[in-house]
Motif scaffolding. Structure first.
Motif, PDB file in Angstrom:
ATOM      1  N   ASN A  88      39.013  37.741  28.227  1.00 18.64           N
ATOM      2  CA  ASN A  88      39.116  38.156  29.653  1.00 18.64           C
ATOM      3  C   ASN A  88      39.047  37.258  30.755  1.00 18.64           C
ATOM      4  OD1 ASN A  88      37.486  40.108  27.558  1.00 18.64           O
ATOM      5  ND2 ASN A  88      38.266  41.623  29.268  1.00 18.64           N
ATOM      6  N   THR A 129      38.419  35.135  33.937  1.00 22.42           N
ATOM      7  CA  THR A 129      36.999  35.142  34.378  1.00 22.42           C
ATOM      8  C   THR A 129      36.829  35.880  35.948  1.00 22.42           C
ATOM      9  OG1 THR A 129      36.723  32.987  33.299  1.00 22.42           O
ATOM     10  CG2 THR A 129      35.412  33.356  35.207  1.00 22.42           C
ATOM     11  N   TRP A 130      37.661  35.656  36.777  1.00 16.62           N
ATOM     12  CA  TRP A 130      37.262  36.145  38.169  1.00 16.62           C
ATOM     13  C   TRP A 130      37.528  37.363  38.101  1.00 16.62           C
ATOM     14  CZ3 TRP A 130      40.290  38.911  41.634  1.00 16.62           C
ATOM     15  CH2 TRP A 130      41.821  38.954  41.399  1.00 16.62           C
ATOM     16  N   ASP A 131      38.400  38.214  37.359  1.00 16.92           N
ATOM     17  CA  ASP A 131      38.518  39.604  37.631  1.00 16.92           C
ATOM     18  C   ASP A 131      38.156  40.570  36.229  1.00 16.92           C
ATOM     19  OD1 ASP A 131      41.028  39.214  35.932  1.00 16.92           O
ATOM     20  OD2 ASP A 131      41.964  40.251  37.711  1.00 16.92           O
ATOM     21  N   GLY A 132      38.351  39.713  35.133  1.00 18.31           N
ATOM     22  CA  GLY A 132      37.676  40.424  33.645  1.00 18.31           C
ATOM     23  C   GLY A 132      38.932  41.062  32.961  1.00 18.31           C
ATOM     24  N   ILE A 133      40.228  40.979  33.555  1.00 18.06           N
ATOM     25  CA  ILE A 133      40.959  41.675  32.806  1.00 18.06           C
ATOM     26  C   ILE A 133      41.462  41.057  31.602  1.00 18.06           C
ATOM     27  CG2 ILE A 133      42.142  42.551  35.105  1.00 18.06           C
ATOM     28  CD1 ILE A 133      44.736  40.702  34.339  1.00 18.06           C
ATOM     29  N   VAL A 134      42.188  41.849  30.539  1.00 15.21           N
ATOM     30  CA  VAL A 134      42.445  41.251  29.418  1.00 15.21           C
ATOM     31  C   VAL A 134      43.733  40.202  29.155  1.00 15.21           C
ATOM     32  CG1 VAL A 134      43.600  41.933  27.105  1.00 15.21           C
ATOM     33  CG2 VAL A 134      41.576  43.304  28.127  1.00 15.21           C
ATOM     34  N   ASP A 143      37.152  27.013  30.161  1.00 15.75           N
ATOM     35  CA  ASP A 143      36.174  28.004  30.382  1.00 15.75           C
ATOM     36  C   ASP A 143      36.318  28.697  31.607  1.00 15.75           C
ATOM     37  OD1 ASP A 143      33.227  29.106  29.645  1.00 15.75           O
ATOM     38  OD2 ASP A 143      32.844  27.791  31.283  1.00 15.75           O
ATOM     39  N   VAL A 144      37.048  28.048  32.712  1.00 18.29           N
ATOM     40  CA  VAL A 144      37.019  28.627  33.762  1.00 18.29           C
ATOM     41  C   VAL A 144      37.881  29.787  34.060  1.00 18.29           C
ATOM     42  CG1 VAL A 144      37.648  28.104  36.354  1.00 18.29           C
ATOM     43  CG2 VAL A 144      36.231  26.473  35.096  1.00 18.29           C
ATOM     44  N   ARG A 187      30.075  29.551  39.341  1.00 19.54           N
ATOM     45  CA  ARG A 187      30.855  30.076  38.189  1.00 19.54           C
ATOM     46  C   ARG A 187      32.382  29.954  38.223  1.00 19.54           C
ATOM     47  NH1 ARG A 187      32.815  29.525  33.942  1.00 19.54           N
ATOM     48  NH2 ARG A 187      33.672  31.062  32.617  1.00 19.54           N
ATOM     49  N   LEU A 188      33.012  30.365  39.430  1.00 18.38           N
ATOM     50  CA  LEU A 188      34.215  30.440  39.441  1.00 18.38           C
ATOM     51  C   LEU A 188      34.769  29.221  39.886  1.00 18.38           C
ATOM     52  CD1 LEU A 188      34.488  33.799  41.671  1.00 18.38           C
ATOM     53  CD2 LEU A 188      35.148  33.430  39.229  1.00 18.38           C
ATOM     54  N   SER A 189      33.887  28.106  40.549  1.00 19.13           N
ATOM     55  CA  SER A 189      34.578  26.902  40.849  1.00 19.13           C
ATOM     56  C   SER A 189      34.384  25.914  39.261  1.00 19.13           C
ATOM     57  CB  SER A 189      33.685  26.236  41.717  1.00 19.13           C
ATOM     58  OG  SER A 189      32.602  25.813  41.378  1.00 19.13           O
ATOM     59  N   GLY A 190      33.852  26.711  38.451  1.00 22.75           N
ATOM     60  CA  GLY A 190      33.652  25.642  37.080  1.00 22.75           C
ATOM     61  C   GLY A 190      32.164  24.986  37.188  1.00 22.75           C
ATOM     62  N   GLU A 204      30.439  29.194  31.337  1.00 21.13           N
ATOM     63  CA  GLU A 204      30.014  30.863  30.799  1.00 21.13           C
ATOM     64  C   GLU A 204      28.464  30.845  29.976  1.00 21.13           C
ATOM     65  OE1 GLU A 204      30.930  33.616  31.724  1.00 21.13           O
ATOM     66  OE2 GLU A 204      29.993  34.984  30.381  1.00 21.13           O
ATOM     67  N   ARG A 256      24.323  36.462  34.901  1.00 20.48           N
ATOM     68  CA  ARG A 256      25.097  37.772  35.067  1.00 20.48           C
ATOM     69  C   ARG A 256      24.234  38.795  34.531  1.00 20.48           C
ATOM     70  NH1 ARG A 256      28.266  38.903  30.425  1.00 20.48           N
ATOM     71  NH2 ARG A 256      29.407  37.404  29.572  1.00 20.48           N
ATOM     72  N   LEU A 293      30.330  41.846  29.899  1.00 17.56           N
ATOM     73  CA  LEU A 293      31.639  41.826  29.747  1.00 17.56           C
ATOM     74  C   LEU A 293      31.968  43.006  28.534  1.00 17.56           C
ATOM     75  CD1 LEU A 293      34.334  40.509  30.617  1.00 17.56           C
ATOM     76  CD2 LEU A 293      34.110  39.138  28.176  1.00 17.56           C
ATOM     77  N   GLN A 294      32.877  43.714  29.068  1.00 20.07           N
ATOM     78  CA  GLN A 294      33.240  44.836  28.048  1.00 20.07           C
ATOM     79  C   GLN A 294      34.841  44.652  27.910  1.00 20.07           C
ATOM     80  OE1 GLN A 294      31.032  46.298  26.627  1.00 20.07           O
ATOM     81  NE2 GLN A 294      30.424  47.898  27.685  1.00 20.07           N
ATOM     82  N   HIS A 348      37.775  45.998  28.733  1.00 21.07           N
ATOM     83  CA  HIS A 348      38.927  45.820  29.741  1.00 21.07           C
ATOM     84  C   HIS A 348      38.527  45.080  30.950  1.00 21.07           C
ATOM     85  CE1 HIS A 348      40.591  49.333  27.685  1.00 21.07           C
ATOM     86  NE2 HIS A 348      39.478  50.005  27.756  1.00 21.07           N
ATOM     87  N   ALA A 349      37.073  44.677  31.263  1.00 20.58           N
ATOM     88  CA  ALA A 349      36.850  44.124  32.494  1.00 20.58           C
ATOM     89  C   ALA A 349      35.304  43.945  32.459  1.00 20.58           C
ATOM     90  CB  ALA A 349      37.170  45.144  33.708  1.00 20.58           C
ATOM     91  N   TYR A 350      34.711  43.483  33.592  1.00 16.39           N
ATOM     92  CA  TYR A 350      33.236  43.441  33.677  1.00 16.39           C
ATOM     93  C   TYR A 350      32.728  44.743  33.908  1.00 16.39           C
ATOM     94  CZ  TYR A 350      33.916  38.460  34.340  1.00 16.39           C
ATOM     95  OH  TYR A 350      34.045  37.187  34.276  1.00 16.39           O
ATOM     96  N   TRP A 373      35.219  48.793  35.885  1.00 14.51           N
ATOM     97  CA  TRP A 373      36.198  48.099  36.166  1.00 14.51           C
ATOM     98  C   TRP A 373      35.966  46.861  37.185  1.00 14.51           C
ATOM     99  CZ3 TRP A 373      39.863  49.422  32.632  1.00 14.51           C
ATOM    100  CH2 TRP A 373      39.820  50.970  32.064  1.00 14.51           C
ATOM    101  N   LYS A 406      35.419  43.567  39.408  1.00 16.21           N
ATOM    102  CA  LYS A 406      35.552  42.185  39.253  1.00 16.21           C
ATOM    103  C   LYS A 406      34.653  41.245  39.881  1.00 16.21           C
ATOM    104  CE  LYS A 406      40.669  43.168  40.956  1.00 16.21           C
ATOM    105  NZ  LYS A 406      40.363  44.499  41.104  1.00 16.21           N
ATOM    106  N   LEU A 407      34.456  40.217  38.858  1.00 14.57           N
ATOM    107  CA  LEU A 407      33.416  39.144  39.027  1.00 14.57           C
ATOM    108  C   LEU A 407      33.360  38.900  40.721  1.00 14.57           C
ATOM    109  CD1 LEU A 407      30.783  37.846  37.994  1.00 14.57           C
ATOM    110  CD2 LEU A 407      32.597  35.939  37.537  1.00 14.57           C
ATOM    111  N   ALA A 408      34.488  38.376  41.076  1.00 11.45           N
ATOM    112  CA  ALA A 408      34.576  37.560  42.328  1.00 11.45           C
ATOM    113  C   ALA A 408      34.151  38.676  43.295  1.00 11.45           C
ATOM    114  CB  ALA A 408      36.011  37.344  42.664  1.00 11.45           C
TER     115      ALA A 408
END
Lengths: 105, 551
Positions: free
Chosen positions: A21, A23-28, A64-65, B26-29, B33, B40, B47-48, B50-52, B95, B97-99
């Motif tokens: 998934n 990372t930033w939005d979780g999509i497949v 990982d990012v 996290r988003l910058s690395g 995870e 988180r 985390l499921q 399709h999405a978070y 659905w 988004k982490l951001a």
């Protein structure tokens, strides 16, 4: 359909891909041969034996990012070369839930 | 409603800022995870498939209308326009988004909502009776004590890294609507012979792959000692609970392996060390919490207003009233359960539009208060009986007046393989098909009280073990297979269901349930004999014979 969270040994019985998934939005997403990620299964790199699978997974884990929770998932290759999900779980991940969302009921 | 103070507001706001920084790193690395996962989870983010998935706490199931509107706002702005109410007084968004999560949390924080204690190996959201404070015959409002425990355990370091998650539920009524016997600790408010308030304490309940009904560890713990007693239980668990095997880490396994007598002795020894410490609760603390719960200014109203008498001539209204409306402690008022189980719909889901509209109705008819129950329904706790006909019409327009509360289509179901990364089989489509099969209200009414619970894997989020009919989805040779149990219940007489035979395929589940129901209708001695009474009288054999005779 055993949860990939329980995927301890890498043993593949046929063509497979690495999925995760984003990372930033979780999509497949699927790992591509160009060492990137794509939301299109058709762009996924196909592996056919354990060594290839391990190598592709290791590369995916290292990014990982870009994406999280990578694992190896089975696919089927159609006669026309089209890549199809190999089980119900992956089918659902690719095409979405099998039920109507509440607003659609 | 409970009014948060400045400490609560500061805590929630600081938490949002902290998480915003964690997400950014996290988003910058900067965070991997592996490093981020626990952070988180401590903020309700899974985390499921399709999405978070974002799980938000609704402490003791109480919501103000501005809070429900904020949940609708999150569903609309950050998700796909709906949310899913769970079996533990939480709501999940599928659905997210982490951001965007920090923004969603910030929007919720403005109305005092957060996601603390909704995941991770800590003390989870303390749940209670959704009728708390309004149920006739209640000892006292259990939310006062739920709030005390919430305040004590939130971010408490000793409870933040437990061997596994830990769940507490509290009831104050004879009829248990909080399912306390399937919780790690179940608390039942009682009075002793001196009239003092205290608790019967139960421990070691839980479902999952090794289900247990909780056992009574102490028949009376005085209210002032409840924190020290809970802490003593937690200390024994922290000391002896297994951390080497996730499947054996819950307190139910420890209680089972030590035996309740030895476990009780260990807790008693520990308790004697800390009982007279600062954990003893001053009356002023309880009174302060009590004073923060405000109750409506009820009017003096007749028991049977004209509006209700006239509406009784409408059979559709009566069908709804009979199943959805319950007695209130104040004359002239009712508790109204809002079914989130429409025919063909996913159990427990509500759209943003429904949430907003329900908030408006709660403002108009329920003093601005909504409740969330573990059965995945909502409730309006303070509805004047004269307003019931108007409320019913308004709910019907929203698709929220399905007259099936406590009937066979009032199904509890986990998200299953449609959403969940742990699931092996789908739950929601099974529930949808069953609601279609039993959509005829006269048939459902003829069957009477019957709870079907569905889980899509052995983790049992759909509480299948305690369904009158329980359905567990598993995977066998790449196919979805469903095991059927009967005789479970989650109330004060909680029991685990008994497996009736080999699993059946996805397409056969509704037929099997129909067979079980037909067997019950044929076997019951009189219409008043409920499904559970028939199962108790005859055991599972007649049902097993009926289901498998032709399979």
């Amino acid at each position: 359909m055993t949860s990939p969270l329980e995927q301890k040994k890498i043993k593949i019985a046929g063509p497979s891909v690495v999925t995760a998934n984003r990372t930033w939005d979780g999509i497949v997403v699927y790992r591509t041969a160009a060492k990137g990620w794509s939301a299109e299964l058709s762009e996924a790199a196909i592996v056919r034996n354990s060594d290839e699978a391990k190598a592709l997974l290791a590369e995916a884990v290292a990014d990982d990012v870009g994406a999280i929770g990578p694992y190896i998932a089975p696919v089927q290759i159609g006669e026309d070369g089209k890549i199809l999900p190999g089980n119900l779980r992956e089918q659902i991940r690719r095409t979405g839930i099998t039920i109507g969302q509440p607003a659609q009921v | 409603m409970y009014a948060y103070d400045e400490i609560d507001r500061t805590l929630v706001n600081e938490r949002v800022s902290e998480f915003r920084d964690q997400v950014k790193r996290r988003l910058s690395g900067e965070l991997t995870e592996d490093e981020f996962k626990i952070l988180r989870l401590q903020n309700g983010v899974y985390l499921q498939l399709h999405a978070y998935m974002f799980r938000v706490a609704i402490p003791y199931g109480t919501l103000a209308t501005n809070q429900l509107r904020a949940l609708a706002h999150v569903a609309r702005k950050y998700d796909r326009g709906y949310g899913h109410f769970t079996t533990r007084q939480n709501i999940q968004f599928n659905w997210i988004k982490l951001a965007e999560l920090p923004d969603a949390l910030e929007d919720l924080a403005k109305v005092g909502i957060h996601a603390m204690q909704t995941s991770g190996n800590n003390m989870r959201n303390v749940t209670s009776d959704q009728w708390a404070g309004v149920a006739p015959g209640e000892i006292e409002d259990p939310r006062i004590w739920s709030e005390l425990i919430r305040q004590h355990t939130t971010l408490h370091p000793e409870f933040s890294f437990l061997p596994r998650k830990f769940k507490i539920a509290i009831t104050a009524s004879d009829h248990d609507r909080a399912a306390i016997k399937i919780h790690d600790i179940g608390l039942r408010l009682i009075k002793n012979e001196k009239g003092e308030t205290g608790f019967e304490v139960l421990v070691g309940g839980g479902l999952g792959r090794t289900p247990f009904i909780a056992k009574t560890i102490k028949h009376f713990v005085h209210g002032r000692d409840i924190l020290s007693y809970i802490e003593a239980i937690l200390r024994v668990y922290n000391q002896y609970g297994r951390r080497d095997n996730i499947y054996k880490a819950r307190i139910k396994i420890l209680v089972h392996e030590l035996g309740i007598e030895k476990f009780s002795r260990e807790v008693e020894d520990e308790w004697q060390h800390i009982r007279n410490s600062s954990l003893q609760i001053d009356d002023e603390v309880i009174e302060d919490i009590r004073s923060r719960f405000t109750y409506p200014a009820y009017e003096k109203l007749p028991h049977m207003p004209d509006e209700l008498r006239q509406a009784a001539a409408d059979p559709d209204f009566e069908a709804w009233r009979k199943n959805s409306v319950a007695p209130h402690k104040v004359q002239g008022y009712s508790i109204v359960t809002i079914s989130l189980k429409p025919v063909g719909g996913p159990p427990g889901d509500a759209t943003a539009e429904q949430m907003d509209a329900l908030a408006d109705l709660a403002d108009k008819y329920s003093f601005g208060e909504i409740r969330v129950g573990h059965e995945q329904n909502l409730a309006l706790p303070h509805v004047a009986k004269r307003d019931l006909p108007a409320l019913w019409k308004a709910l019907d327009k929203l698709g929220l007046a399905t007259p099936n509360v406590n009937l066979i289509t009032d199904i509890i179901a986990c998200p299953g393989l449609d959403y969940c990364s742990l699931a092996n089989a789908r739950s929601i489509p099974i529930a949808q098909e069953l609601t279609r099969r039993f959509a005829n209200h006269e048939l459902a009414n003829l069957i009477g009280r019957l709870h079907i619970n569905i889980s899509g894997c052995i983790n049992a989020c759909g509480h299948h073990h305690v369904g009158h009919i329980g359905i567990l989805g598993v995977e066998k040779n790449g196919e979805e297979v469903y095991q059927i149990t009967i005789g479970g219940r989650a109330d004060e007489n909680a029991a685990l269901g008994t497996l009736i035979g080999p699993g059946v395929k996805f397409d056969e589940v509704a037929d099997v349930v129909e067979d079980v129901v037909e067997a019950y209708l044929a076997l019951r001695e009189r219409p008043e004999e409920l499904f559970m009474d028939t199962v108790k009288r005859l055991g599972v054999e007649p049902f097993k014979e009926r289901v498998y005779a032709t399979r």
